[in-house]
Design a protein around this motif. Sequence first.
Motif, short mmCIF file in Angstrom:
data_model
loop_
_atom_site.label_atom_id
_atom_site.label_comp_id
_atom_site.label_asym_id
_atom_site.label_seq_id
_atom_site.Cartn_x
_atom_site.Cartn_y
_atom_site.Cartn_z
N LEU A 294 27.40 15.97 -37.32
CA LEU A 294 26.30 16.38 -38.18
C LEU A 294 25.11 16.88 -37.37
O LEU A 294 24.51 17.91 -37.72
CB LEU A 294 25.87 15.19 -39.06
N SER A 295 24.77 16.20 -36.28
CA SER A 295 23.62 16.61 -35.48
C SER A 295 23.81 18.00 -34.89
O SER A 295 22.87 18.78 -34.80
CB SER A 295 23.36 15.59 -34.36
N ARG A 296 25.03 18.34 -34.51
CA ARG A 296 25.29 19.65 -33.92
C ARG A 296 25.32 20.75 -34.99
O ARG A 296 24.95 21.89 -34.72
CB ARG A 296 26.59 19.62 -33.12
N VAL A 297 25.76 20.41 -36.19
CA VAL A 297 25.70 21.38 -37.29
C VAL A 297 24.25 21.78 -37.54
O VAL A 297 23.92 22.97 -37.66
CB VAL A 297 26.32 20.80 -38.57
N ILE A 298 23.37 20.78 -37.62
CA ILE A 298 21.95 21.06 -37.87
C ILE A 298 21.35 21.81 -36.68
O ILE A 298 20.50 22.69 -36.86
CB ILE A 298 21.19 19.76 -38.16
N ALA A 299 21.77 21.45 -35.47
CA ALA A 299 21.23 22.11 -34.28
C ALA A 299 21.57 23.59 -34.26
O ALA A 299 20.71 24.45 -34.02
CB ALA A 299 21.78 21.42 -33.03
N TYR A 300 22.83 23.93 -34.52
CA TYR A 300 23.21 25.34 -34.52
C TYR A 300 22.59 26.08 -35.71
O TYR A 300 22.32 27.28 -35.63
CB TYR A 300 24.73 25.48 -34.53
N SER A 301 22.35 25.36 -36.79
CA SER A 301 21.62 25.97 -37.91
C SER A 301 20.21 26.34 -37.49
O SER A 301 19.65 27.34 -37.97
CB SER A 301 21.59 24.99 -39.09
N GLY A 381 17.90 13.35 -49.26
CA GLY A 381 17.15 14.23 -48.36
C GLY A 381 18.06 15.23 -47.67
O GLY A 381 17.69 16.40 -47.49
N LEU A 382 19.24 14.78 -47.28
CA LEU A 382 20.20 15.67 -46.63
C LEU A 382 20.63 16.78 -47.58
O LEU A 382 20.75 17.95 -47.19
CB LEU A 382 21.41 14.87 -46.16
N ALA A 383 20.83 16.43 -48.85
CA ALA A 383 21.24 17.43 -49.84
C ALA A 383 20.13 18.45 -50.09
O ALA A 383 20.37 19.66 -50.14
CB ALA A 383 21.62 16.74 -51.15
N VAL A 384 18.89 17.98 -50.22
CA VAL A 384 17.77 18.89 -50.47
C VAL A 384 17.56 19.82 -49.28
O VAL A 384 17.36 21.03 -49.44
CB VAL A 384 16.49 18.10 -50.77
N ALA A 390 20.30 26.81 -47.40
CA ALA A 390 21.23 27.73 -48.05
C ALA A 390 20.52 28.83 -48.82
O ALA A 390 21.14 29.81 -49.24
CB ALA A 390 22.17 26.96 -48.99
N GLY A 391 19.21 28.67 -49.01
CA GLY A 391 18.43 29.70 -49.70
C GLY A 391 18.62 29.72 -51.19
O GLY A 391 18.48 30.78 -51.82
N LEU A 392 18.93 28.57 -51.78
CA LEU A 392 19.16 28.52 -53.22
C LEU A 392 17.85 28.27 -53.96
O LEU A 392 17.02 27.48 -53.52
CB LEU A 392 20.16 27.41 -53.56
N GLY A 397 13.53 27.83 -49.20
CA GLY A 397 14.45 28.70 -48.48
C GLY A 397 14.75 29.98 -49.23
O GLY A 397 14.90 31.05 -48.64
N PHE A 398 14.84 29.88 -50.56
CA PHE A 398 15.08 31.08 -51.37
C PHE A 398 13.91 32.05 -51.24
O PHE A 398 14.09 33.26 -51.08
CB PHE A 398 15.28 30.68 -52.83
N VAL A 399 12.69 31.52 -51.30
CA VAL A 399 11.50 32.37 -51.22
C VAL A 399 11.42 33.07 -49.86
O VAL A 399 11.20 34.28 -49.78
CB VAL A 399 10.23 31.53 -51.47
N SER A 400 11.62 32.30 -48.80
CA SER A 400 11.48 32.88 -47.46
C SER A 400 12.56 33.93 -47.18
O SER A 400 12.27 35.00 -46.63
CB SER A 400 11.54 31.77 -46.40
N GLU A 401 13.79 33.66 -47.57
CA GLU A 401 14.85 34.62 -47.31
C GLU A 401 14.73 35.85 -48.22
O GLU A 401 15.10 36.96 -47.82
CB GLU A 401 16.22 33.95 -47.46
N TRP A 402 14.20 35.67 -49.42
CA TRP A 402 13.97 36.81 -50.29
C TRP A 402 12.94 37.76 -49.66
O TRP A 402 13.14 38.97 -49.63
CB TRP A 402 13.49 36.34 -51.66
N PHE A 403 11.84 37.20 -49.15
CA PHE A 403 10.84 38.02 -48.50
C PHE A 403 11.40 38.67 -47.25
O PHE A 403 11.03 39.81 -46.92
CB PHE A 403 9.60 37.19 -48.15
N LEU A 404 12.27 37.97 -46.54
CA LEU A 404 12.87 38.55 -45.34
C LEU A 404 13.74 39.74 -45.69
O LEU A 404 13.74 40.77 -45.00
CB LEU A 404 13.70 37.50 -44.60
N LEU A 405 14.49 39.64 -46.79
CA LEU A 405 15.33 40.75 -47.22
C LEU A 405 14.49 41.93 -47.72
O LEU A 405 14.86 43.09 -47.55
CB LEU A 405 16.27 40.29 -48.34
#
Length: 408
Positions: A294-301, A381-384, A390-392, A397-405
């Motif tokens: 789990l720690s490495r998944v979050i790290a690469y994220s 907390g992990l789910a949120v 995921a940008g949902l 995350g949705f707001v930031s990725e929308w502006f990035l696009l």
Amino acid sequence: MNGLFAAGLILLALAAVAGRFQRFQGPWPYLLGAAGSACLAVLGGFALAGRSVQLDVAGWLGDPVPGQQAAALGADRLSGLFLALSFGAAVPVSVAFASWAARAQSTRRWLGASYALALGAVAVVMTARDAFTALFGWETLTLAFYLLAGTERNKPGRAAAAQVTFAFGKASGAALLAGLLLLATRSHSIMLASFAHVPGGAARTTAEVLLLGGFAVKAGLVPFQVWLPRWYAAAPGPARAIMAGVCVNVAFYGMWRTFALLGRPPGWLTGGLLVLGASSALLGIAHAAVQNRLSRVIAYSSIENTGLIVVGFGVALTGAGIGDRRLVAAGLLAATLQVVTHTLAKSLLFTSSAGIEAATGADDLEELRGRARRTPWSGFGLAVGSLTLAGLPPTAGFVSEWFLLESP
């Protein structure tokens, strides 16, 4: 405001002292750190609102060089933004750290001191007004990273991770030193504000490349991402949240500050940043998808998020290159919103994963199936945090990725 500034730094210093002595082990260093972080977050809010904040500490170090005002700390709107964001996140993470330390079965003597040292270094870098103070804070942060990664050096891989972290930290410091020296030589001053008057040419361009390269190393941008997952895997508990949600922001602050001082870079450098940012995003998510811890998944994220932030920053530089202020504003807004999302989500994810790991003793994804029932709050907390990255909608995350696009 000066009193609030001094109070925040003094509380962090007390937290470092408390973390050094055996009798003060437990939650106390982190509670002091939470109080100091709250002071600095409020200070950042005032600076963001346009209030003047300045703390002259030159007298603490002896007589300053005439006309240089060395060791000056201050906060403008840009510093205020990053102070409010970073130390606002540090407050709840520090409280969670205190709770984790109170339940920890073994005492880690240097952990509390290293945690406070990292927060203090972040505050110094974000408020430095001269090159000497900025480099001092940067090298102190490298030392804090080394100590945090090596806290449990008796466990396999911890000592090697600490050494790799230190090596990359020194490389980033060397790049910053060379870049700042070039600018100081041309401006005849070590004050950061004076660097804006350095005339264009090979020296200024070289300095800009060195500065952005040094910040890229600390952010974990490709091809300098090697140290980041190893550090996250080696650091104990919520120390990962402090690093991801607070400390890594100094790299983005440095990029923003370089842009504010030196203006637009050459087109080839902007293109290079866009390519490296996109490559980091793709490589980070590809590695995250095949990790089993789990720690490495979050790290690469985090590497993926760094890439997205740099892409937004590259869009702003592109706008500066073609003289389009709307594109500059859109790119900076998208990148800053992505920094906010990264800070919130990574703080939540690493704090939650630390709670799950402390309760179950597991970090392997296969072993964590169904373990959220034992730690419902950490599981929530992990789910949120995951939904945010995921940008949902309706997450940040949705707001930031929308502006990035939308920014290009």
